[in-house]
Design a protein around this motif. Sequence first.
Motif, PDB file in Angstrom:
ATOM      1  N   GLN A 111      -2.449  56.587  73.445  1.00 27.89           N
ATOM      2  CA  GLN A 111      -3.247  56.610  72.228  1.00 27.89           C
ATOM      3  C   GLN A 111      -2.321  57.099  71.119  1.00 27.89           C
ATOM      4  OE1 GLN A 111      -6.152  56.018  70.739  1.00 27.89           O
ATOM      5  NE2 GLN A 111      -7.296  55.100  72.445  1.00 27.89           N
ATOM      6  N   THR A 113      -1.691  59.023  67.446  1.00 28.39           N
ATOM      7  CA  THR A 113      -2.201  59.998  66.473  1.00 28.39           C
ATOM      8  C   THR A 113      -1.246  60.021  65.274  1.00 28.39           C
ATOM      9  OG1 THR A 113      -0.935  61.799  67.487  1.00 28.39           O
ATOM     10  CG2 THR A 113      -3.172  61.448  68.319  1.00 28.39           C
ATOM     11  N   GLU A 118      -1.671  66.888  67.061  1.00 27.63           N
ATOM     12  CA  GLU A 118      -2.890  66.198  67.514  1.00 27.63           C
ATOM     13  C   GLU A 118      -2.703  65.684  68.932  1.00 27.63           C
ATOM     14  OE1 GLU A 118      -4.581  63.539  64.143  1.00 27.63           O
ATOM     15  OE2 GLU A 118      -2.525  64.078  63.646  1.00 27.63           O
ATOM     16  N   HIS A 122      -5.048  66.722  72.139  1.00 29.28           N
ATOM     17  CA  HIS A 122      -5.786  65.768  72.968  1.00 29.28           C
ATOM     18  C   HIS A 122      -5.368  65.847  74.441  1.00 29.28           C
ATOM     19  CE1 HIS A 122      -8.066  63.886  69.874  1.00 29.28           C
ATOM     20  NE2 HIS A 122      -7.009  63.579  69.173  1.00 29.28           N
ATOM     21  N   PHE A 295     -10.551  58.739  77.630  1.00 29.18           N
ATOM     22  CA  PHE A 295     -10.886  58.456  76.226  1.00 29.18           C
ATOM     23  C   PHE A 295     -11.946  57.343  76.127  1.00 29.18           C
ATOM     24  CE2 PHE A 295      -6.457  60.053  75.082  1.00 29.18           C
ATOM     25  CZ  PHE A 295      -6.920  61.185  74.433  1.00 29.18           C
ATOM     26  N   ILE A 306     -11.567  60.761  70.779  1.00 31.10           N
ATOM     27  CA  ILE A 306     -10.343  60.658  69.973  1.00 31.10           C
ATOM     28  C   ILE A 306     -10.704  59.852  68.734  1.00 31.10           C
ATOM     29  CG2 ILE A 306      -9.388  58.642  71.230  1.00 31.10           C
ATOM     30  CD1 ILE A 306      -6.577  60.047  70.622  1.00 31.10           C
ATOM     31  N   ASN A 311      -5.025  57.231  62.132  1.00 29.22           N
ATOM     32  CA  ASN A 311      -4.299  56.951  63.382  1.00 29.22           C
ATOM     33  C   ASN A 311      -3.761  55.517  63.349  1.00 29.22           C
ATOM     34  OD1 ASN A 311      -4.973  59.480  64.209  1.00 29.22           O
ATOM     35  ND2 ASN A 311      -6.331  58.872  65.868  1.00 29.22           N
TER      36      ASN A 311
END
Length: 440
Positions: A111, A113, A118, A122, A295, A306, A311
Amino acid sequence: MYKWEKSAQLLQENERWISGGIVSLNRKSEPNICFNTGRGSRVFDVDGNEYIDYQAGFAASFLGHNDADVNEAVAKTLTNNSVLMGAGPTTLEGEFAQLFCQCVPTVESIQITTTGSEATYHAIRIARAVTKRDHIIVIQGGYNGWHNDVSCNVISALDDIGERVSPGEYPYDSSSAGVPSSHSSLVHIINYNDLESVKYVLKRYEIAAIILEPILQNIGIVKPQEGYLEGLRSLADAHGFLLIFDEVKTGFRHALGGYQSICKIQPDLSTFGKAVANGYPLGVIGGKRKYMDYFAHPDKKERVLIAGTFNAFPLTTAAAIATLKKLSSPAADVYGHVFKLGAILEEGLNDIFKSTGRPYYVARQGSAFCTYFMDHAPVDFHDILNNHDFKYDNQYRRKLIEQGIFNFPLPIKQGSISYAHTENDIAITLEKTKNVVASI
Ligand SMILES: Cc1ncc(COP(=O)(O)O)c(C=O)c1O
């Protein structure tokens, strides 16, 4: 003699509008220099001074400042009118994710960010969701961002954390007011390279994760001892907690596959930032798919949130794609170049300090380096606090800056060589270092 009159004036003016005068107060230092341009290996300040730069935007600028290929990708994205839609997937994020997973084969999905903090936030949250446990272990002298879980003991003084206890854990010396005590009681701080302390904490608490920089690079370069990372992997497997490598600093700087590809330990989750987009703001959390898929967990009660308006911001993502392409290019041979310069610098520094009779140790991993003023390679933060000559380090850095060599003026801060540095830059750096050492 370097002067910083305009820099001082600017700081004074900005203090009227910015609390503390500087954005992100860990950038405040003595001297406070206002830089306005960066090109390749050089940075220039508002007073007209030029420096060979080893700060590299806190190690983010790995290809060098204003890299032409990265700039071109960003400019193209701008003229193509790639806008922030905040709806649906984008081709840029897909292209980046595929490239990323090809570069770091231990990572099955990611993912994206905007910052490294961040990403670490996460990663810890996923670990808690997966294990259904709240407590975590962090490392003394490590830095993993600014949030409640990890903003603790950041280069704390010995008086604040106390002498070494082993095995054991240290008080959470928050680097920020406003962290609830209920939160800090969940965070257990132990020394690096100390498996006994991990076991000590495991006997007392249900641990969700240990998060650590595989090499401690916020207190110079502190390397894992043989068996340490392997030991963490085994303990994580035996006790059911997640091993999180924070590769925000080590990732991409030491190898395309992250430091995990060098040490051959696969963490459950990893975080990246800095060098991945050569100075553009982008963070990544990645790892084993079975964890990352929390997620998108089909059970809403298990799902980890998230979100982030910015992002995978198009310009930043384009910068990251261009960076990874260049880092992967055999023709560019980025790693060959920076490792060679690193070796020349290390040898030159050793030659200079050998003749001083002063205790020293030049620590280096690839393009990242730090000279300690103590007689051995540091093992952990207490080792540095007890043995490093902080006063000399301060003077050394200050005088180097006055000679046009910019390392961040704070003891034990790690230096970074970029792809844009040349053998001539290193030769100049060594020459100036020789003068500085002779003058102290
Ligand atoms: C190892 C490590 N993790 C996380 C972070 C936080 O990243 P960011 O400043 O992008 O939030 C940093 C920043 O210096 C770092 O060095």
